[in-house]
Design a protein around this motif. Sequence first.
Motif, short mmCIF file in Angstrom:
data_model
loop_
_atom_site.label_atom_id
_atom_site.label_comp_id
_atom_site.label_asym_id
_atom_site.label_seq_id
_atom_site.Cartn_x
_atom_site.Cartn_y
_atom_site.Cartn_z
N UNK A 1 0.44 -0.79 0.02
CA UNK A 1 -0.17 -0.04 -0.26
C UNK A 1 0.98 1.33 0.04
N UNK A 2 0.94 2.46 -0.96
CA UNK A 2 1.47 3.06 -0.95
C UNK A 2 0.21 4.75 -1.27
N UNK A 3 0.68 5.34 -0.44
CA UNK A 3 -0.14 6.68 -0.23
C UNK A 3 0.36 7.61 -0.28
N UNK A 4 0.32 8.90 -0.48
CA UNK A 4 1.24 10.46 -0.44
C UNK A 4 -0.19 11.52 -0.25
N UNK A 5 0.82 11.92 0.82
CA UNK A 5 0.01 13.47 1.58
C UNK A 5 -0.10 14.18 0.38
N UNK A 6 -0.91 15.67 -0.22
CA UNK A 6 -1.15 16.24 -0.86
C UNK A 6 0.50 17.65 -1.00
N UNK A 7 1.41 17.44 -1.69
CA UNK A 7 2.64 18.31 -1.78
C UNK A 7 2.29 20.14 -0.61
N UNK A 8 3.22 20.11 0.38
CA UNK A 8 3.13 21.48 1.30
C UNK A 8 3.33 22.47 0.90
N UNK A 9 3.35 23.63 0.78
CA UNK A 9 4.64 24.81 0.20
C UNK A 9 4.60 25.08 1.78
N UNK A 10 6.10 25.54 2.39
CA UNK A 10 6.52 25.70 3.61
C UNK A 10 7.15 27.07 2.98
N UNK A 11 7.20 27.88 4.06
CA UNK A 11 8.24 29.22 3.57
C UNK A 11 9.64 29.12 3.60
N UNK A 12 10.78 27.84 4.24
CA UNK A 12 11.40 28.33 4.42
C UNK A 12 12.35 27.51 3.69
N UNK A 13 13.39 27.24 4.16
CA UNK A 13 14.24 26.50 3.27
C UNK A 13 14.10 24.62 3.43
N UNK A 14 15.06 24.48 2.67
CA UNK A 14 14.69 22.84 2.47
C UNK A 14 15.93 22.36 3.78
N UNK A 15 16.56 23.09 3.86
CA UNK A 15 17.56 22.69 4.92
C UNK A 15 16.64 23.01 6.16
N UNK A 16 15.81 24.16 6.66
CA UNK A 16 15.09 24.67 7.33
C UNK A 16 14.59 23.70 7.81
N UNK A 17 13.68 22.71 6.88
CA UNK A 17 12.59 22.32 6.89
C UNK A 17 13.13 21.10 7.39
N UNK A 18 13.83 20.08 6.79
CA UNK A 18 14.58 19.04 7.12
C UNK A 18 15.38 18.79 8.91
N UNK A 19 16.09 20.27 8.84
CA UNK A 19 16.35 20.19 10.88
C UNK A 19 15.50 20.04 11.33
N UNK A 20 14.07 20.48 11.34
CA UNK A 20 13.50 20.55 11.73
C UNK A 20 12.45 18.93 12.68
N UNK A 21 12.22 18.15 11.12
CA UNK A 21 12.11 16.92 10.89
C UNK A 21 13.10 15.73 11.25
N UNK A 22 14.47 16.14 11.47
CA UNK A 22 15.25 15.18 11.87
C UNK A 22 15.02 14.98 13.26
N UNK A 23 15.15 16.35 13.75
CA UNK A 23 14.89 16.47 15.71
C UNK A 23 13.25 15.64 15.73
N UNK A 24 13.63 14.60 15.84
CA UNK A 24 11.92 13.86 16.46
C UNK A 24 10.92 14.37 17.05
N UNK A 25 11.37 14.80 18.32
CA UNK A 25 10.55 15.50 19.47
C UNK A 25 10.02 16.59 18.50
N UNK A 26 9.80 17.34 18.00
CA UNK A 26 8.93 18.27 16.60
C UNK A 26 7.84 17.32 15.80
N UNK A 27 8.13 16.03 15.98
CA UNK A 27 6.05 15.18 15.70
C UNK A 27 5.54 15.84 16.21
#
Length: 131
Positions: free
Chosen positions: A1-27
């Motif tokens: 089974x493969x499911x996809x979310x819609x693509x979400x625009x974020x007004x942050x650089x990819x590195x900022x988004x990556x850093x946020x998601x890489x810190x699991x407590x942010x979930x």
Amino acid sequence: MNLESPKISVSKSPQQVFDFLADIKNFESLMPENISKFEVLDSDKFLFALKGMPEIILKKKEEIPPNKIVLGAAGGKIDFSLIATISQVNENSSEVQLDFTGDFNPMMVMMIKKPITKFIETLATSIPEAI
């Protein structure tokens, strides 16, 4: 089974988004309102439960900065992955899409497809406000 979310625009650089998601407590800040439990178990592992659902432990399996983070099931009877793909739109803007993949029998797919779809959409749409 493969499911996809819609693509979400974020007004942050990819590195900022990556850093946020890489810190699991942010979930925890991305979880839906019906969360009944969230606990960081390790620097790369967390447990969560939604009301009426069993507890799930997710572990960071792979990181490809600043474009991809893969979380996977850590134990339990089912094996699945939650993949965050981050694409650069411009210097200060990016898009995030979450993909859920798992190998389930048809009966299980019928039971979990709708709640999992709603769950990954909630996670994705919460990212711009949480960062």
